[in-house]
Design a protein around this motif. Structure first.
Motif, PDB file in Angstrom:
ATOM      1  N   ALA A   1     -65.282  -3.897  21.446  1.00  0.00           N
ATOM      2  CA  ALA A   1     -64.665  -4.326  20.265  1.00  0.00           C
ATOM      3  C   ALA A   1     -64.592  -6.120  20.602  1.00  0.00           C
ATOM      4  CB  ALA A   1     -63.136  -3.990  20.099  1.00  0.00           C
ATOM      5  N   LYS A   2     -64.141  -6.416  21.702  1.00  0.00           N
ATOM      6  CA  LYS A   2     -64.267  -7.761  22.068  1.00  0.00           C
ATOM      7  C   LYS A   2     -65.586  -8.578  22.062  1.00  0.00           C
ATOM      8  CE  LYS A   2     -61.273  -8.978  25.186  1.00  0.00           C
ATOM      9  NZ  LYS A   2     -60.647  -9.104  26.614  1.00  0.00           N
ATOM     10  N   LYS A   3     -66.684  -7.653  22.301  1.00  0.00           N
ATOM     11  CA  LYS A   3     -67.951  -8.503  22.213  1.00  0.00           C
ATOM     12  C   LYS A   3     -68.460  -8.527  20.721  1.00  0.00           C
ATOM     13  CE  LYS A   3     -69.660  -6.738  26.624  1.00  0.00           C
ATOM     14  NZ  LYS A   3     -70.373  -5.753  27.435  1.00  0.00           N
ATOM     15  N   GLY A   4     -68.003  -7.581  19.912  1.00  0.00           N
ATOM     16  CA  GLY A   4     -68.478  -7.769  18.607  1.00  0.00           C
ATOM     17  C   GLY A   4     -67.781  -8.789  18.045  1.00  0.00           C
ATOM     18  N   VAL A   5     -66.481  -8.721  18.041  1.00  0.00           N
ATOM     19  CA  VAL A   5     -65.492  -9.785  17.334  1.00  0.00           C
ATOM     20  C   VAL A   5     -66.163 -11.420  18.026  1.00  0.00           C
ATOM     21  CG1 VAL A   5     -63.300 -10.792  17.367  1.00  0.00           C
ATOM     22  CG2 VAL A   5     -63.589  -8.594  17.174  1.00  0.00           C
ATOM     23  N   LYS A   6     -66.614 -11.449  19.037  1.00  0.00           N
ATOM     24  CA  LYS A   6     -67.111 -12.856  19.559  1.00  0.00           C
ATOM     25  C   LYS A   6     -68.271 -13.041  19.066  1.00  0.00           C
ATOM     26  CE  LYS A   6     -68.250 -15.184  23.858  1.00  0.00           C
ATOM     27  NZ  LYS A   6     -68.429 -15.011  25.393  1.00  0.00           N
ATOM     28  N   ALA A   7     -69.102 -12.172  18.852  1.00  0.00           N
ATOM     29  CA  ALA A   7     -70.246 -12.312  18.414  1.00  0.00           C
ATOM     30  C   ALA A   7     -70.287 -12.730  16.830  1.00  0.00           C
ATOM     31  CB  ALA A   7     -71.312 -11.144  18.524  1.00  0.00           C
ATOM     32  N   LEU A   8     -69.444 -12.196  16.060  1.00  0.00           N
ATOM     33  CA  LEU A   8     -69.289 -12.389  14.730  1.00  0.00           C
ATOM     34  C   LEU A   8     -68.774 -13.947  14.431  1.00  0.00           C
ATOM     35  CD1 LEU A   8     -68.027  -9.063  13.440  1.00  0.00           C
ATOM     36  CD2 LEU A   8     -70.263  -9.856  12.993  1.00  0.00           C
ATOM     37  N   ASP A   9     -67.745 -14.092  15.424  1.00  0.00           N
ATOM     38  CA  ASP A   9     -67.076 -15.560  15.442  1.00  0.00           C
ATOM     39  C   ASP A   9     -66.592 -15.641  14.116  1.00  0.00           C
ATOM     40  OD1 ASP A   9     -66.686 -18.007  16.189  1.00  0.00           O
ATOM     41  OD2 ASP A   9     -68.413 -19.165  15.510  1.00  0.00           O
ATOM     42  N   GLY A  10     -65.769 -14.766  13.691  1.00  0.00           N
ATOM     43  CA  GLY A  10     -64.885 -14.750  12.393  1.00  0.00           C
ATOM     44  C   GLY A  10     -65.702 -14.874  11.099  1.00  0.00           C
ATOM     45  N   LYS A  11     -66.960 -14.173  11.208  1.00  0.00           N
ATOM     46  CA  LYS A  11     -67.865 -14.244   9.826  1.00  0.00           C
ATOM     47  C   LYS A  11     -67.159 -13.273   9.085  1.00  0.00           C
ATOM     48  CE  LYS A  11     -72.607 -13.557   8.656  1.00  0.00           C
ATOM     49  NZ  LYS A  11     -73.940 -13.384   9.295  1.00  0.00           N
ATOM     50  N   PHE A  12     -66.831 -11.969   9.688  1.00  0.00           N
ATOM     51  CA  PHE A  12     -66.146 -10.923   8.772  1.00  0.00           C
ATOM     52  C   PHE A  12     -65.568  -9.943   9.720  1.00  0.00           C
ATOM     53  CE2 PHE A  12     -70.707  -9.887   8.822  1.00  0.00           C
ATOM     54  CZ  PHE A  12     -70.958  -9.035   9.672  1.00  0.00           C
ATOM     55  N   PRO A  13     -64.428  -9.259   9.252  1.00  0.00           N
ATOM     56  CA  PRO A  13     -63.628  -8.516  10.263  1.00  0.00           C
ATOM     57  C   PRO A  13     -64.556  -7.268  10.782  1.00  0.00           C
ATOM     58  CG  PRO A  13     -63.042  -8.325   8.130  1.00  0.00           C
ATOM     59  CD  PRO A  13     -63.893  -9.331   8.064  1.00  0.00           C
ATOM     60  N   LEU A  14     -64.039  -6.807  12.083  1.00  0.00           N
ATOM     61  CA  LEU A  14     -64.619  -5.410  12.665  1.00  0.00           C
ATOM     62  C   LEU A  14     -63.549  -4.406  12.554  1.00  0.00           C
ATOM     63  CD1 LEU A  14     -66.737  -5.683  15.777  1.00  0.00           C
ATOM     64  CD2 LEU A  14     -64.507  -4.441  15.823  1.00  0.00           C
ATOM     65  N   TYR A  15     -63.791  -3.486  12.607  1.00  0.00           N
ATOM     66  CA  TYR A  15     -63.019  -2.441  12.766  1.00  0.00           C
ATOM     67  C   TYR A  15     -63.684  -1.353  13.636  1.00  0.00           C
ATOM     68  CZ  TYR A  15     -60.749  -3.600   8.360  1.00  0.00           C
ATOM     69  OH  TYR A  15     -60.036  -4.345   7.430  1.00  0.00           O
ATOM     70  N   ALA A  16     -62.819  -0.836  14.666  1.00  0.00           N
ATOM     71  CA  ALA A  16     -63.418  -0.183  15.668  1.00  0.00           C
ATOM     72  C   ALA A  16     -63.536   1.389  15.142  1.00  0.00           C
ATOM     73  CB  ALA A  16     -62.355   0.032  16.864  1.00  0.00           C
ATOM     74  N   GLY A  17     -64.609   1.837  15.233  1.00  0.00           N
ATOM     75  CA  GLY A  17     -64.794   3.521  15.175  1.00  0.00           C
ATOM     76  C   GLY A  17     -64.439   4.186  16.123  1.00  0.00           C
ATOM     77  N   LEU A  18     -63.524   4.993  15.902  1.00  0.00           N
ATOM     78  CA  LEU A  18     -63.114   6.018  16.967  1.00  0.00           C
ATOM     79  C   LEU A  18     -63.601   7.498  16.725  1.00  0.00           C
ATOM     80  CD1 LEU A  18     -59.374   4.886  17.527  1.00  0.00           C
ATOM     81  CD2 LEU A  18     -61.336   3.971  18.628  1.00  0.00           C
ATOM     82  N   PHE A  19     -64.030   8.135  17.520  1.00  0.00           N
ATOM     83  CA  PHE A  19     -64.494   9.564  17.752  1.00  0.00           C
ATOM     84  C   PHE A  19     -63.591  10.556  18.196  1.00  0.00           C
ATOM     85  CE2 PHE A  19     -67.486  12.802  19.621  1.00  0.00           C
ATOM     86  CZ  PHE A  19     -67.713  13.589  18.120  1.00  0.00           C
ATOM     87  N   ILE A  20     -62.775  11.194  17.322  1.00  0.00           N
ATOM     88  CA  ILE A  20     -61.571  11.885  17.568  1.00  0.00           C
ATOM     89  C   ILE A  20     -61.867  13.143  18.531  1.00  0.00           C
ATOM     90  CG2 ILE A  20     -59.688  13.358  16.534  1.00  0.00           C
ATOM     91  CD1 ILE A  20     -59.404  10.478  16.177  1.00  0.00           C
TER      92      ILE A  20
END
Length: 361
Positions: A297-316
């Motif tokens: 999640a941290k890598k994705g958020v950093k790459a997006l740099d605030g462009k749009f929000p990230l939601y973590a997909g969890l595999f139950i």
């Protein structure tokens, strides 16, 4: 249709934008009042209204306020009014470049992606039968997908369109899946490397002045990789414009971590125009522990740099009920705005209780 039958084998440049005046009144990528918790959910055509209402109420009580629902126009028109009563917003979950079940696409063999060994997904599907991939470089394919998005975007009450399978076939499977197919994918093998159709060859030559079929090693050519990243990106960015014409949001389910997604399936999703993104942080597919959810999640958020929000997909199925609270913590620590869970059938009472007691807010 079951989401990613692979699951069973492991244990389970920006386009122009037409902005609306209500939902999408904020600056690009900063849509207000988005749900925090979501669920991917398949169509349930056999369910009565009472069954739907009871399930939607259960979701709402567990702090799930966004539903990524498959099943097409008729299913959506049935469920949306019921979801509104429960206080849940609905987004249409659609398969994009994988056109399994699409009878109209199937009438056009030339629409389908071709592997480096020259085999078309129309006749030879990689890995599994339902992998019927079309080529994003083809105008006819893009127009066909756009028509579906336009139909969905006009559904009354629908909040957005959610793209899945918006990529090429996996050139390299996640590490935990490879043994299930008796594979060792230590490099990009020809039968899994797409797309080498005549359209791609021609367009690549026009853009880069190279003949891909004459490259000594196409897998090592940075321009050839970039061409395919861009083919998917152009499609997504155009669909973003289309959905916003109808004052609807656009999101996508993607592979985890931008660099990993590029490597596995040619997704450069941090370059896309979207309102939100849902990386599938399925740690067991990659033989990782729960803290991988946080780091991904941290890598994705950093790459997006605030462009749009990230939601973590969890595999139950891969998260014990006793560990679910920890998974939610990992998502929050990684900077995710929220989570999306897959799927309803895998939720136990303990999972529901964890969602009720903790939100990633």
């Amino acid at each position: 249709m079951q989401r990613r039958n692979f699951i069973k084998n492991v244990g389970i440049a920006s386009a122009g934008v037409v902005m609306g005046t209500s939902l999408l009144s904020n600056a690009f990528g900063r849509v207000p009042n988005l749900p925090t918790n979501w669920m991917w959910m398949h169509a349930k055509p056999e369910w009565t209204e009472d069954k739907w209402l009871s399930t939607l109420t259960q979701l709402k009580e567990a702090n799930i306020e966004g539903l990524l629902l498959g099943g097409g126009k008729n299913m959506l028109e049935k469920v949306i009014p019921l979801a509104e009563k429960a206080g849940i917003e609905v987004h249409a979950w659609m398969w994009t470049l994988n056109r399994n079940g699409d009878e109209e696409a199937w009438k056009h063999p030339d629409w389908f992606a071709v592997s480096r060994e020259g085999k078309s997904c129309h006749e030879h599907q990689p890995y599994v039968e339902y992998y019927k991939w079309t080529c994003p470089s083809k105008k006819e394919v893009r127009e066909h997908i756009e028509a579906q998005v336009r139909e969905l975007a006009q559904i009354e009450g629908l909040k957005g369109v959610h793209l899945d399978y918006v990529r090429y076939a996996d050139v390299i499977l996640p590490i935990a899946l490879q043994p299930k197919y008796n594979l060792v994918q230590d490099k990009e093998y020809p039968e899994f490397d797409f797309c080498y159709c005549p359209t791609c060859q021609q367009k690549f030559k026009e853009e880069y002045g190279k003949d891909v079929m004459k490259l000594e090693d196409p897998t090592a050519d940075a321009d050839w990789r970039q061409y395919r990243y861009d083919s998917v990106t152009r499609l997504v960015n155009h669909l973003y414009k289309v959905t916003h014409e109808y004052d609807k949001l656009l999101s996508a389910a993607v592979f985890p971590q931008p660099d990993l997604a590029r490597k596995i399936c040619r997704q450069s999703w941090d370059d896309w125009s979207l309102d939100m993104i849902f990386p599938m942080l399925y740690q067991n597919f990659y033989s990782e522990e729960l803290d991988w959810v946080k780091s991904s999640a941290k890598k994705g958020v950093k790459a997006l740099d605030g462009k749009f929000p990230l939601y973590a997909g969890l595999f139950i199925p891969s998260i014990e009920a006793t560990d679910f609270d920890e998974a939610l913590k990992m998502a929050k620590k990684g900077g995710a705005k929220g989570v999306s869970v897959f799927d309803l059938n895998s939720m136990t009472t303990a999972h529901w209780d964890a969602l009720k007691q903790r939100s990633v807010r």
